[in-house]
Design an enzyme around this catalytic site. Structure first.
Site, PDB file in Angstrom:
ATOM      1  N   HIS A 136      43.785  46.154  39.287  1.00  0.00           N
ATOM      2  CA  HIS A 136      42.557  45.525  38.783  1.00  0.00           C
ATOM      3  C   HIS A 136      41.320  45.796  39.628  1.00  0.00           C
ATOM      4  CE1 HIS A 136      40.721  43.292  35.688  1.00  0.00           C
ATOM      5  NE2 HIS A 136      41.811  42.626  35.314  1.00  0.00           N
TER       6      HIS A 136
ATOM      7  N   ARG B  43      46.500  34.148  40.001  1.00  0.00           N
ATOM      8  CA  ARG B  43      46.579  34.409  38.559  1.00  0.00           C
ATOM      9  C   ARG B  43      47.959  34.931  38.156  1.00  0.00           C
ATOM     10  NH1 ARG B  43      42.769  38.525  34.980  1.00  0.00           N
ATOM     11  NH2 ARG B  43      44.325  38.866  33.363  1.00  0.00           N
TER      12      ARG B  43
ATOM     13  N   ASP C  91      47.876  41.983  33.775  1.00  0.00           N
ATOM     14  CA  ASP C  91      47.274  42.439  32.523  1.00  0.00           C
ATOM     15  C   ASP C  91      47.338  43.955  32.373  1.00  0.00           C
ATOM     16  OD1 ASP C  91      45.978  42.318  30.120  1.00  0.00           O
ATOM     17  OD2 ASP C  91      43.976  41.972  30.942  1.00  0.00           O
TER      18      ASP C  91
ATOM     19  N   GLU D 228      41.516  32.596  27.735  1.00  0.00           N
ATOM     20  CA  GLU D 228      40.229  33.292  27.675  1.00  0.00           C
ATOM     21  C   GLU D 228      39.305  32.686  26.619  1.00  0.00           C
ATOM     22  OE1 GLU D 228      41.409  37.464  27.237  1.00  0.00           O
ATOM     23  OE2 GLU D 228      41.444  37.652  29.416  1.00  0.00           O
TER      24      GLU D 228
ATOM     25  N   GLU E 150      43.568  50.589  27.683  1.00  0.00           N
ATOM     26  CA  GLU E 150      42.461  49.808  28.234  1.00  0.00           C
ATOM     27  C   GLU E 150      42.259  50.095  29.718  1.00  0.00           C
ATOM     28  OE1 GLU E 150      42.934  45.555  27.826  1.00  0.00           O
ATOM     29  OE2 GLU E 150      41.240  45.128  29.142  1.00  0.00           O
TER      30      GLU E 150
ATOM     31  N   GLU F 223      38.772  45.648  19.514  1.00  0.00           N
ATOM     32  CA  GLU F 223      38.745  45.284  20.933  1.00  0.00           C
ATOM     33  C   GLU F 223      39.711  46.199  21.680  1.00  0.00           C
ATOM     34  OE1 GLU F 223      38.483  41.224  21.703  1.00  0.00           O
ATOM     35  OE2 GLU F 223      39.144  41.372  23.778  1.00  0.00           O
ATOM     36  N   ARG F 224      39.178  46.874  22.693  1.00  0.00           N
ATOM     37  CA  ARG F 224      39.970  47.808  23.512  1.00  0.00           C
ATOM     38  C   ARG F 224      40.532  48.955  22.685  1.00  0.00           C
ATOM     39  NH1 ARG F 224      37.614  45.756  27.878  1.00  0.00           N
ATOM     40  NH2 ARG F 224      38.027  43.536  28.101  1.00  0.00           N
TER      41      ARG F 224
END
Ligand code: GCU
Length: 650
Positions: A459, A288, A317, A244, A345, A120-121
């Site tokens: 983001h 968030r 993130d 998540e 990422e 992942e990533r």
């Protein structure tokens, strides 16, 4: 003091070191024998307690060096330090000494590797761990990997993804994990595992994973006993819970602390740790950026002593630039570790050069390193030939380890160490070329910020794979806080997320002086302005220009910086290996085109709201907004787009 031969005998007599040739001591001996800069004597003095197990002293003696340590890992780190000083021409002179102990005892690489071999990533090939061949066949690459960790000072590896398959705890997998642990041990790298909190149900067949249930606690105890029978120096568990879609204690009406402590008790009699991640953001209305603090801060002091709460460096993130997470310093009674992301990422995957030491140095300039007990880095390692795909991304792996060893190191110092050790021919380059390469590395992260998300934007990535810009992105049914518009809030009035006291009041989570500084538009550092404020397009920046003009110039500067990086690399051509040269050159070409793509997409899109023209010193776009909006890369969360793919869509 124990002389060399005696030390070998004492290492062999250790119950855990069944085979004396597979100890850090034996590795240190091999590395010392191979050292090119003079004779090296190793001395293990178990009484030198102030050095701990990992510290060392190097003394320059007549024609050689003596490395002294109280523990085998210390000897190994000492020999690698010698190598580092040799390459950068800073070996101690006769009569001088170098003494070091690591700042953090937890210096850990987190792999997001899945059991099916995907990462992942991950953008450097497939997982290094060949689960289908293990435990019978142990790849020699595990040792190569462990050596590179040890050279950087990393002493722990979480082998599997935080989105963890329960299968990793199955006995058949544990014997494979044990084989990897055996391969990493000679380099003093301990193995940890990510665990799925619902494992008692999914693997154990129990009706619940409630941490207050006695059968559940017993199940984990038995599992830990089994692990430690196989791996006596097992490090512990990393847990992503109630985040998540992952299961966690909140599913059973328990807190993160109750969940973590139950696991901590199963591990404590073996000396293991629970590393509990604070990366949570429930799909609520709250900003968030505030959610991890809201969920975790009230739990301060409720965690057992062998629990460490691992917090991402920023509150969202791993964006190109974030302020530090306000959770740091807000839980004084709880050990905390910082989590950085080494894999890129959000920074152009393995196509873009982004040397990340400056980002992490920036973090440590705001968060007191001594308030933390460890550092973790999400790995950028895969099974491709050089393990990091972008040859210069290996510098990030190294930089993470060095900063975890000593968070007071400067980015420049790290680059001065890394380049000569890793670029053959570096020593023969004229000073001007070497200076250019250093600057290329040191400026690269700021270049990425400029052409992707300057002034605190964040983001605004393409959905899912996070490569390339999509400030316009809308996905039916997706959570609002997964979409760019939630973050940039562009409208005719201005740009940015109002997190001041009048807005979401995320600034209220920061201690002074940051609360006042970040909360005041006129005083907020401009590189974070749009993170904390919704700023009018014609707002006067400190330069005297409007926000809009400054935004345009930042995108232009990002593109210009990449072109400069291309020139700096081109100047090194006569001195570096041709294959390496072409590889990096090709990636810089992609990066330059991507920078243009980011600039055009963002300025054309935001220009619709500002209604203002580009300033004269900013080059006009080469694409149209419609062209940019048509780009859809057919990649998953574990792929890096190829040049052919990028060429065909743009
Ligand atoms: C990011 C990333 C995910 C990852 C998550 C995490 O959201 O996109 O792939 O699982 O962080 O850190 O847990």
């Amino acid at each position: 003091m124990i002389a060399l031969g005696a030390a070998r005998a004492s290492a062999a007599s250790r119950p855990s070191a069944a085979d004396a040739s597979h100890t850090p001591f034996a590795t240190a001996q091999r590395e010392a024998a191979a050292f090119q800069g003079g004779h090296v004597e190793l001395r293990l003095d178990r009484r030198a307690k102030s050095l701990g197990q990992e510290g060392f002293v190097i003394r320059a003696l007549d024609g050689g060096y003596r490395v002294e340590a109280a523990g085998e890992p210390g000897l190994l780190y000492g020999v690698y330090a010698l190598e580092r000083h040799r390459a950068s021409g800073t070996l101690p002179k006769e009569g001088e000494k170098i003494e070091e102990t690591p700042f953090y005892s937890l210096r850990m690489l987190d792999h997001w590797d899945n059991l099916d071999g995907t990462i992942e990533r991950g953008y450097a090939g497939r997982s290094l761990w060949r689960w289908d061949e293990l435990p019978d066949s142990v790849s020699p690459r595990y040792g190569e990997y462990a050596r590179r960790n040890a050279m950087a000072g990393i002493n722990g590896a979480v082998l599997n993804n935080v989105n963890a398959s329960p299968k990793i705890l199955d006995s058949s997998y544990l014997s494979k994990v044990a084989a990897i642990a055996d391969a990493l041990r000679p380099y003093a790298v301990r193995v940890y595992l990510s665990v799925n909190f619902a494992s008692p149900i999914l693997l154990g067949g129990l009706p619940t994973a409630d941490p207050a249930d006695r059968e559940v606690a017993k199940w984990w105890k038995r599992k830990c006993d089994e692990i430690y029978r196989l791996i006596p120096d097992f490090g512990g568990f990393l847990v992503k819970a109630n985040s998540e879609g992952q299961p966690g204690p909140c599913d059973f009406g328990r807190t993160h602390a109750e969940g973590a402590n139950m696991l901590a008790r199963a591990l404590s009699r073996h000396g293991g740790k629970v590393i509990w991640r604070a990366f949570v953001y429930s799909p609520s209305d709250a900003d968030r950026a505030k959610q991890a603090y809201l969920e975790f801060q009230p739990l301060d002091g409720r965690f057992d002593s062998n629990v460490i709460v691992q917090v991402k460096n920023g509150p969202i993130d791993f964006q190109p630039r974030e302020p530090f997470s306000p959770l740091f310093g807000a839980m004084p009674a709880t050990p905390q570790a910082v989590e950085f992301q080494i894999t890129q990422e959000y920074l152009g995957h393995s196509n873009h050069l982004a040397f990340l030491a400056p980002m992490w140095e920036e973090f440590f300039s705001h968060v007191d390193p001594s308030s933390l007990t460890g550092a973790a880095g999400v790995s950028n390692v895969g099974d491709c030939a050089n393990m990091t795909s972008h040859p210069l991304a290996a510098a990030n792996w190294y930089a993470f380890g060095r900063l975890a060893w000593d968070p007071r190191l400067t980015s420049r110092r790290i680059v001065e160490e890394w380049l000569p050790m890793n670029i053959a021919g570096y020593a023969d380059m004229p000073r001007s070329v070497r200076d250019g390469l250093e600057e290329m590395m040191l400026q690269s992260r700021e270049a990425v910020v400029d052409y992707m998300m300057p002034l605190g934007l964040h983001h605004i990535f393409a959905f899912g794979h996070h490569y390339g810009p999509e400030p316009w992105c809308e996905v039916e049914g997706a959570r609002a806080d997964w979409l760019p518009k939630y973050y940039h809030r562009a409208d005719s009035a201005g740009l940015g997320f109002d997190r001041s006291a009048r807005g979401s009041d995320a600034v209220g989570q920061y201690p002074e002086p940051y609360r006042s500084l970040y909360g005041d538009m006129s005083r907020c550092p401009e590189n974070l302005l749009l993170w904390f404020h919704h700023v009018p397009w014609n707002h006067r920046m400190r330069s005297g220009s409007t926000l809009w003009d400054e935004l345009c110039r930042a995108y232009q500067r990002g593109c210009d910086r990449v072109e400069r990086m291309q020139r700096q690399w081109a100047a090194a051509k006569p001195y570096v290996d041709p294959e390496l040269f072409t590889d990096v050159e090709g990636r810089l070409m992609i990066q330059a085109r991507d920078a243009q793509w980011w600039k055009d997409a963002c300025l054309l899109y935001f220009g619709q709201f500002s209604g203002m023209p580009l300033p004269d010193d900013v080059a006009p776009p080469v694409h149209t907004l419609e062209e940019m909006m048509r780009v859809k890369l057919p990649i998953s969360n574990f792929e890096c787009p190829t040049r052919e793919m990028l060429n065909s869509v743009r």
